[in-house]
Design a protein around this motif. Structure first.
Motif, PDB file in Angstrom:
ATOM      1  N   ALA A  23       5.234  -4.618 -20.001  1.00 29.84           N
ATOM      2  CA  ALA A  23       4.931  -3.845 -18.790  1.00 29.84           C
ATOM      3  C   ALA A  23       6.090  -2.947 -18.361  1.00 29.84           C
ATOM      4  CB  ALA A  23       4.562  -4.792 -17.645  1.00 29.84           C
ATOM      5  N   GLY A  91      -3.062  -6.983 -10.261  1.00 32.51           N
ATOM      6  CA  GLY A  91      -1.746  -6.874  -9.615  1.00 32.51           C
ATOM      7  C   GLY A  91      -1.849  -7.195  -8.133  1.00 32.51           C
ATOM      8  N   GLY A 114       9.079  -1.484  -4.333  1.00 35.40           N
ATOM      9  CA  GLY A 114       7.874  -1.075  -5.053  1.00 35.40           C
ATOM     10  C   GLY A 114       7.173   0.073  -4.343  1.00 35.40           C
ATOM     11  N   PHE A 118       0.785   1.010  -3.199  1.00 31.43           N
ATOM     12  CA  PHE A 118       0.240  -0.171  -3.875  1.00 31.43           C
ATOM     13  C   PHE A 118       0.306  -1.407  -2.983  1.00 31.43           C
ATOM     14  CE2 PHE A 118       0.936  -4.049  -6.305  1.00 31.43           C
ATOM     15  CZ  PHE A 118      -0.222  -4.079  -7.071  1.00 31.43           C
ATOM     16  N   PHE A 119       1.442  -1.614  -2.294  1.00 33.81           N
ATOM     17  CA  PHE A 119       1.648  -2.861  -1.539  1.00 33.81           C
ATOM     18  C   PHE A 119       1.073  -2.824  -0.118  1.00 33.81           C
ATOM     19  CE2 PHE A 119       4.830  -3.361  -4.904  1.00 33.81           C
ATOM     20  CZ  PHE A 119       4.603  -4.679  -5.265  1.00 33.81           C
TER      21      PHE A 119
HETATM   22  C1  COA Z   1       2.108  -2.100 -10.871  1.00 34.33           C
HETATM   23  C2  COA Z   1       1.181  -3.080 -11.549  1.00 34.33           C
HETATM   24  C3  COA Z   1       1.693  -4.500 -11.357  1.00 34.33           C
HETATM   25  C4  COA Z   1      -0.190  -2.931 -10.864  1.00 34.33           C
HETATM   26  O1  COA Z   1      -1.067  -3.908 -11.392  1.00 34.33           O
HETATM   27  P1  COA Z   1      -2.605  -3.530 -11.649  1.00 34.33           P
HETATM   28  O2  COA Z   1      -3.327  -4.790 -11.914  1.00 34.33           O
HETATM   29  O3  COA Z   1      -2.660  -2.460 -12.686  1.00 34.33           O
HETATM   30  O4  COA Z   1      -3.005  -2.892 -10.232  1.00 34.33           O
HETATM   31  P2  COA Z   1      -4.337  -3.069  -9.432  1.00 34.33           P
HETATM   32  O5  COA Z   1      -5.476  -2.866 -10.388  1.00 34.33           O
HETATM   33  O6  COA Z   1      -4.321  -4.327  -8.648  1.00 34.33           O
HETATM   34  O7  COA Z   1      -4.218  -1.812  -8.468  1.00 34.33           O
HETATM   35  C5  COA Z   1      -4.544  -1.866  -7.123  1.00 34.33           C
HETATM   36  C6  COA Z   1      -4.408  -0.464  -6.534  1.00 34.33           C
HETATM   37  O8  COA Z   1      -3.041   0.001  -6.630  1.00 34.33           O
HETATM   38  C7  COA Z   1      -2.993   1.258  -7.319  1.00 34.33           C
HETATM   39  N1  COA Z   1      -1.773   1.272  -8.132  1.00 34.33           N
HETATM   40  C8  COA Z   1      -1.569   0.612  -9.285  1.00 34.33           C
HETATM   41  N2  COA Z   1      -0.311   0.824  -9.728  1.00 34.33           N
HETATM   42  C9  COA Z   1       0.284   1.642  -8.824  1.00 34.33           C
HETATM   43  C10 COA Z   1       1.580   2.212  -8.712  1.00 34.33           C
HETATM   44  N3  COA Z   1       2.549   1.995  -9.602  1.00 34.33           N
HETATM   45  N4  COA Z   1       1.828   3.020  -7.644  1.00 34.33           N
HETATM   46  C11 COA Z   1       0.886   3.234  -6.707  1.00 34.33           C
HETATM   47  N5  COA Z   1      -0.346   2.698  -6.766  1.00 34.33           N
HETATM   48  C12 COA Z   1      -0.649   1.919  -7.804  1.00 34.33           C
HETATM   49  C13 COA Z   1      -4.241   1.291  -8.140  1.00 34.33           C
HETATM   50  O9  COA Z   1      -4.613   2.640  -8.400  1.00 34.33           O
HETATM   51  C14 COA Z   1      -5.226   0.576  -7.258  1.00 34.33           C
HETATM   52  O10 COA Z   1      -5.700   1.420  -6.254  1.00 34.33           O
HETATM   53  P3  COA Z   1      -7.274   1.669  -6.092  1.00 34.33           P
HETATM   54  O11 COA Z   1      -7.854   0.305  -5.821  1.00 34.33           O
HETATM   55  O12 COA Z   1      -7.347   2.607  -4.934  1.00 34.33           O
HETATM   56  O13 COA Z   1      -7.685   2.242  -7.410  1.00 34.33           O
HETATM   57  C15 COA Z   1       1.001  -2.783 -13.052  1.00 34.33           C
HETATM   58  O14 COA Z   1       0.532  -1.480 -13.219  1.00 34.33           O
HETATM   59  C16 COA Z   1       2.293  -2.963 -13.857  1.00 34.33           C
HETATM   60  O15 COA Z   1       2.568  -4.040 -14.362  1.00 34.33           O
HETATM   61  N6  COA Z   1       3.074  -1.864 -14.009  1.00 34.33           N
HETATM   62  C17 COA Z   1       4.297  -1.912 -14.768  1.00 34.33           C
HETATM   63  C18 COA Z   1       5.370  -2.739 -14.078  1.00 34.33           C
HETATM   64  C19 COA Z   1       5.611  -2.278 -12.653  1.00 34.33           C
HETATM   65  O16 COA Z   1       5.778  -1.098 -12.368  1.00 34.33           O
HETATM   66  N7  COA Z   1       5.636  -3.272 -11.733  1.00 34.33           N
HETATM   67  C20 COA Z   1       5.732  -3.019 -10.315  1.00 34.33           C
HETATM   68  C21 COA Z   1       7.124  -3.113  -9.853  1.00 34.33           C
HETATM   69  S1  COA Z   1       7.125  -3.268  -8.102  1.00 34.33           S
END
Ligand code: COA
Length: 165
Positions: A23, A91, A114, A118-119
């Motif tokens: 990831a 996530g 982060g 997202f959060f």
């Molecule tokens: C970030 C991460 C954990 C999100 O997990 P995920 O299971 O893909 O996310 P979800 O499906 O739960 O997404 C929920 C919402 O957040 C949004 N989202 C996902 N990643 C995002 C990001 N990096 N920035 C902003 N929004 C984001 C999605 O579009 C979704 O919105 P929607 O419901 O309006 O479409 C995953 O993409 C990941 O592992 N990324 C690489 C590692 C990383 O960056 N970790 C986070 C560090 S804080």
């Protein structure tokens, strides 16, 4: 993809490393959040969560560390979902499970680095970077916190580090 979210145990550790590598890639250990963990924050397995696929393999992780800055706080991260399982709500579901566990466990506040967009659905807002800082550079627009109970943020100030023992 069907999944379950469970409490992290030591048996998940090796598969979690694989998810984190896939990831985050090679930049994984350069993050300022990693400095918080290096400063002795304690990994709290009981508050951390992993997502398992149907075969029982780890496809996501959300870790919680017990840390300190003027008062006790919980630090969330790393959060990662295996690239093949991303964008399916996993996530956010893990974050919400960790928030519920931290609140039930009597925690006062959670801090993380982060994306605010997202959060936000889990209740996080921008932290006050004049009061609380991380042991390294951080983009203030990504420095977030969540109060778990009334007054839970009141004591927090200074650099985030190890919890007082
Ligand atoms: C970030 C991460 C954990 C999100 O997990 P995920 O299971 O893909 O996310 P979800 O499906 O739960 O997404 C929920 C919402 O957040 C949004 N989202 C996902 N990643 C995002 C990001 N990096 N920035 C902003 N929004 C984001 C999605 O579009 C979704 O919105 P929607 O419901 O309006 O479409 C995953 O993409 C990941 O592992 N990324 C690489 C590692 C990383 O960056 N970790 C986070 C560090 S804080």
């Amino acid at each position: 993809m069907p999944h379950t979210i469970v409490v992290e145990t030591p048996a998940h550790a090796a598969q979690i490393e694989g998810v984190l590598d896939r990831a985050f890639g090679p930049g994984r250990f350069a993050k300022t959040s990693e400095r918080v963990r290096e400063r002795g924050a304690r990994h709290d397995l009981a508050l951390s969560r992993v997502a398992l696929n149907e075969a029982g393999n780890v496809i996501g992780v959300c870790r919680i560390y017990a840390a300190h800055a003027g008062g006790a706080l919980l630090f969330l991260g790393p959060l990662a979902v295996d690239p093949r399982a991303q964008a399916a709500g996993l996530g956010l579901a893990m974050v919400q499970a960790c928030v519920a566990a931290c609140r039930a466990g009597g925690g006062s506040a959670i801090v993380l680095v982060g994306a605010e967009r997202f959060f936000r659905p889990a209740g996080f807002t921008l932290a006050d970077a004049n009061r609380l800082t991380l042991p390294g550079p951080v983009d203030a627009s990504r420095f977030l916190w969540l109060e778990l109970r009334p007054g839970g943020l009141d004591k927090l100030h200074g650099v985030i580090g190890a919890s007082a023992r």
